[in-house]
Design a protein around this motif. Structure first.
Motif: not given
Length: 92
Positions: A17-27, A42-51
């Motif tokens: 799942h790191l690739a998906e999380l890295n995309k959000l992390d780059d944003e 918005r992106t930080f919330s999406a990152l935490l929700e993905a985790v």
């Protein structure tokens, strides 16, 4: 990988799942660098929700070493900036 969200607990997250999380992390990194507060939130919330969605919660009494520590959901852009490495919050 064991991930801790400060104030919430730990989850076990497959490396796949790191690739998906890295995309959000780059944003997130780009938004922090540009000072885009709305985009950051918005992106930080999406990152935490993905985790949370992709990870398997560990029992509350489990104390395993965390390989990755993420800030609390209400962290400010400045608090997150202080936790960043050259690669953002997520390694890789």
């Amino acid at each position: 990988m064991i991930v801790r969200i400060m104030g919430e607990g730990q989850v076990r997250l497959a490396d796949s799942h790191l690739a998906e999380l890295n995309k959000l992390d780059d944003e997130l990194l780009a938004e922090i660098e540009s000072g885009d507060e709305a985009g950051f939130r918005r992106t930080f919330s999406a990152l935490l929700e993905a985790v949370r969605r992709l990870g398997e919660p560990l029992p509350a009494d489990a104390l395993e070493p965390s390989e990755l520590i993420l800030p609390t959901p209400d962290a400010t852009i400045e608090e997150v900036r202080e936790m960043l490495s050259d690669n953002g919050l997520i390694p890789g």
